[in-house]
Design a protein around this motif. Structure first.
Motif, PDB file in Angstrom:
ATOM      1  N   LEU A 177      -8.042   1.563  -6.036  1.00 24.00           N
ATOM      2  CA  LEU A 177      -7.540   2.935  -5.952  1.00 24.00           C
ATOM      3  C   LEU A 177      -8.569   3.693  -5.115  1.00 24.00           C
ATOM      4  O   LEU A 177      -9.599   4.112  -5.622  1.00 24.00           O
ATOM      5  CB  LEU A 177      -7.380   3.558  -7.345  1.00 24.00           C
ATOM      6  N   ARG A 178      -8.305   3.840  -3.864  1.00 21.14           N
ATOM      7  CA  ARG A 178      -9.315   4.220  -2.889  1.00 21.14           C
ATOM      8  C   ARG A 178      -9.427   5.733  -2.756  1.00 21.14           C
ATOM      9  O   ARG A 178     -10.417   6.332  -3.141  1.00 21.14           O
ATOM     10  CB  ARG A 178      -8.948   3.552  -1.547  1.00 21.14           C
ATOM     11  N   LYS A 179      -8.414   6.383  -2.191  1.00 22.34           N
ATOM     12  CA  LYS A 179      -8.454   7.850  -2.039  1.00 22.34           C
ATOM     13  C   LYS A 179      -7.247   8.534  -2.661  1.00 22.34           C
ATOM     14  O   LYS A 179      -7.340   9.640  -3.146  1.00 22.34           O
ATOM     15  CB  LYS A 179      -8.534   8.219  -0.551  1.00 22.34           C
ATOM     16  N   GLY A 180      -6.089   7.899  -2.530  1.00 22.22           N
ATOM     17  CA  GLY A 180      -4.881   8.472  -3.125  1.00 22.22           C
ATOM     18  C   GLY A 180      -4.462   9.789  -2.512  1.00 22.22           C
ATOM     19  O   GLY A 180      -4.033  10.702  -3.213  1.00 22.22           O
ATOM     20  N   MET A 218      -6.044   7.134 -13.524  1.00 18.16           N
ATOM     21  CA  MET A 218      -5.789   5.710 -13.260  1.00 18.16           C
ATOM     22  C   MET A 218      -7.042   5.018 -12.743  1.00 18.16           C
ATOM     23  O   MET A 218      -7.349   3.893 -13.099  1.00 18.16           O
ATOM     24  CB  MET A 218      -4.670   5.556 -12.232  1.00 18.16           C
ATOM     25  N   LYS A 230       0.784  -1.244   0.000  1.00 16.79           N
ATOM     26  CA  LYS A 230       0.000   0.000   0.000  1.00 16.79           C
ATOM     27  C   LYS A 230       0.815   1.294   0.000  1.00 16.79           C
ATOM     28  O   LYS A 230       0.309   2.357   0.348  1.00 16.79           O
ATOM     29  CB  LYS A 230      -1.006   0.041   1.168  1.00 16.79           C
ATOM     30  N   ALA A 231       2.047   1.233  -0.458  1.00 19.14           N
ATOM     31  CA  ALA A 231       2.881   2.437  -0.475  1.00 19.14           C
ATOM     32  C   ALA A 231       2.821   3.175  -1.803  1.00 19.14           C
ATOM     33  O   ALA A 231       3.433   4.234  -1.956  1.00 19.14           O
ATOM     34  CB  ALA A 231       4.322   2.066  -0.156  1.00 19.14           C
ATOM     35  N   GLY A 232       2.110   2.623  -2.787  1.00 19.32           N
ATOM     36  CA  GLY A 232       2.075   3.281  -4.093  1.00 19.32           C
ATOM     37  C   GLY A 232       2.783   2.475  -5.172  1.00 19.32           C
ATOM     38  O   GLY A 232       3.170   3.017  -6.208  1.00 19.32           O
ATOM     39  N   ASN A 233       2.906   1.183  -4.947  1.00 19.56           N
ATOM     40  CA  ASN A 233       3.591   0.311  -5.901  1.00 19.56           C
ATOM     41  C   ASN A 233       2.896   0.341  -7.272  1.00 19.56           C
ATOM     42  O   ASN A 233       3.550   0.465  -8.310  1.00 19.56           O
ATOM     43  CB  ASN A 233       3.614  -1.127  -5.334  1.00 19.56           C
ATOM     44  N   THR A 234       1.565   0.286  -7.258  1.00 28.46           N
ATOM     45  CA  THR A 234       0.813   0.271  -8.522  1.00 28.46           C
ATOM     46  C   THR A 234       1.043   1.571  -9.298  1.00 28.46           C
ATOM     47  O   THR A 234       1.218   1.556 -10.515  1.00 28.46           O
ATOM     48  CB  THR A 234      -0.693   0.113  -8.228  1.00 28.46           C
ATOM     49  N   TRP A 235       1.048   2.664  -8.588  1.00 25.75           N
ATOM     50  CA  TRP A 235       1.267   3.979  -9.198  1.00 25.75           C
ATOM     51  C   TRP A 235       2.622   4.012  -9.917  1.00 25.75           C
ATOM     52  O   TRP A 235       2.721   4.344 -11.106  1.00 25.75           O
ATOM     53  CB  TRP A 235       1.186   5.036  -8.100  1.00 25.75           C
ATOM     54  N   SER A 257      -4.632   2.349   4.546  1.00 23.76           N
ATOM     55  CA  SER A 257      -4.809   1.824   3.195  1.00 23.76           C
ATOM     56  C   SER A 257      -4.799   0.297   3.209  1.00 23.76           C
ATOM     57  O   SER A 257      -5.597  -0.362   2.522  1.00 23.76           O
ATOM     58  CB  SER A 257      -3.690   2.367   2.305  1.00 23.76           C
ATOM     59  N   SER A 310      -0.935   8.967 -15.271  1.00 23.06           N
ATOM     60  CA  SER A 310      -0.750   8.349 -13.959  1.00 23.06           C
ATOM     61  C   SER A 310      -1.390   9.156 -12.823  1.00 23.06           C
ATOM     62  O   SER A 310      -1.263   8.791 -11.659  1.00 23.06           O
ATOM     63  CB  SER A 310       0.740   8.130 -13.677  1.00 23.06           C
ATOM     64  N   PHE A 319      -4.162  10.209 -10.266  1.00 23.16           N
ATOM     65  CA  PHE A 319      -5.082   9.320  -9.551  1.00 23.16           C
ATOM     66  C   PHE A 319      -6.403   9.114 -10.295  1.00 23.16           C
ATOM     67  O   PHE A 319      -6.814   7.979 -10.553  1.00 23.16           O
ATOM     68  CB  PHE A 319      -5.339   9.867  -8.137  1.00 23.16           C
ATOM     69  N   TYR A 322       6.068   8.131  -1.221  1.00 25.01           N
ATOM     70  CA  TYR A 322       4.726   8.396  -1.756  1.00 25.01           C
ATOM     71  C   TYR A 322       4.376   9.874  -1.606  1.00 25.01           C
ATOM     72  O   TYR A 322       3.837  10.499  -2.518  1.00 25.01           O
ATOM     73  CB  TYR A 322       3.713   7.516  -0.994  1.00 25.01           C
ATOM     74  N   ARG A 379       5.875   4.776   2.206  1.00 28.67           N
ATOM     75  CA  ARG A 379       4.746   5.676   2.524  1.00 28.67           C
ATOM     76  C   ARG A 379       4.629   5.747   4.035  1.00 28.67           C
ATOM     77  O   ARG A 379       4.880   4.751   4.730  1.00 28.67           O
ATOM     78  CB  ARG A 379       3.458   5.093   1.929  1.00 28.67           C
TER      79      ARG A 379
END
Ligand code: A3P
Length: 305
Positions: free
Chosen positions: A266-269, A244, A57-62, A149, A239, A241, A205, A141
């Motif tokens: 992708l919840r709140k970002g 994406m 949940k640190a932003g890996n997908t981003w 998250s 990219s 939020f 993040y 993050r």
């Protein structure tokens, strides 16, 4: 009506039960990340591999999407519209019955560089990545937003242990009793490792949120890439939020283990959503525990408080 209830019941029964957590060489893990251990540890890395590491949940997908766009949006534009991100950036240690393992997916990749996602703590990274001097990008993050998250993620991810209620979850976060173990050990272990290894870029993040373009430049200079202005613009825009979130190939909706009825992937970002979850007492206890665990490190998250 009875038959309807029955149908729902049958569907629920077909889902595999959620996995349980166990101690694996000192780190809390589940079978989905340890069943394939021999193949993970003997994984054959390449010098051009890019390994994207983070605690969950640190932003890996981003960052994985940013990297995929940087390397492939010009050479394989179709990839962006037809292949889900989790297939473009395989998850090294995952092995869920009925799905190809991350290791197998990585071996079947034939466009390079391979961008590899992992949540492994530093002591578990397969040796071959060090021997091949592969490039490693770590994303960190702040602890409180990570905990929040992760809680929502564990609620909606059927391949994760049951999260229980928020207050017990937060206690387990502090105790390191979540999948991939202690946040403190994870961020701290990789932070120490980067002192002695030139091929690790450590990103935050919060920095990416503050100035995506600046962090993109850091990323590019680490990777020795010089994207043209148009590509940089494309990467930054795609990219974002909201872009994406509405992109079916990047928002996790293609991932079968997620239940979007419970929470989006992708919840709140945002930075600071922890303030909507922590009580004053939880915050005090968390800070005390945090200071004790982090007192010997110079790793600082500027936006925790
Ligand atoms: P939230 O749950 O706080 O919204 P990971 O990819 O490592 O699992 O991290 C997921 C977190 O990163 C989620 O945080 C998600 O919303 C956030 N995230 C993903 N893409 C993002 C983006 N483009 N901008 C900001 N945050 C993003």
């Amino acid at each position: 009506p009875a038959h309807k209830r029955c149908k729902t019941h049958t569907q629920q029964m077909e889902l595999p039960p959620r996995p349980t957590l166990f101690d694996f060489h000192g780190v809390s893990m589940t079978k989905y990340f340890t069943d394939n251990w021999v193949n993970i540890q003997s994984f054959k890395a390449r010098p051009d591999d890019i390994v994207l590491v983070s605690y969950p949940k640190a932003g890996n997908t981003w960052v994985s999407y940013i990297l995929d766009l940087l390397y492939f949006s010009q050479t394989s534009p179709d990839r962006q519209n037809s292949v889900p991100l989790h297939e473009r950036v395989p998850f090294l240690e995952i092995s869920i019955p009925g799905f190809p393992s991350g290791v197998d997916e990585l071996y079947s990749i034939n466009n390079f560089p391979r961008i590899i996602k992992t949540h492994l703590p530093v002591q578990f990274l397969p040796q071959s990545f060090w021997e091949q001097n592969s490039k490693i990008i770590y994303v960190a993050r702040n602890a409180k937003d990570s905990a929040v998250s992760y809680f929502h993620f564990d609620r909606m991810n059927k391949a994760q242990p049951e999260p229980g209620d928020w207050s017990s979850y937060l206690q387990r976060f502090m105790d390191g009793k979540l999948v991939f173990g202690s946040w403190h050990d994870h961020v701290g272990g990789w932070w120490e490792k980067r002192r002695t290894t030139s091929n690790i870029l450590y990103l935050f993040y919060e920095d990416l949120i503050e100035d995506t373009e600046r962090e993109l430049s850091r990323l590019c200079s680490f990777l020795r890439l010089s994207p043209c202005t148009d590509l940089k613009k494309e990467v930054t825009e795609k990219s974002q939020f909201n872009n994406m979130k509405h992109n079916k190939m990047a928002n996790g909706s293609a991932d079968e283990v997620f239940d979007f009825k419970i929470s989006p992937f992708l919840r709140k970002g945002k930075v600071g959503d922890w303030k909507n979850h922590f009580t004053v007492k939880q915050d005090e206890e968390f800070n005390e525990d945090y200071e004790r665990k982090m007192k010997n490190t110079d790793l600082h998250f500027r936006t925790v408080l």
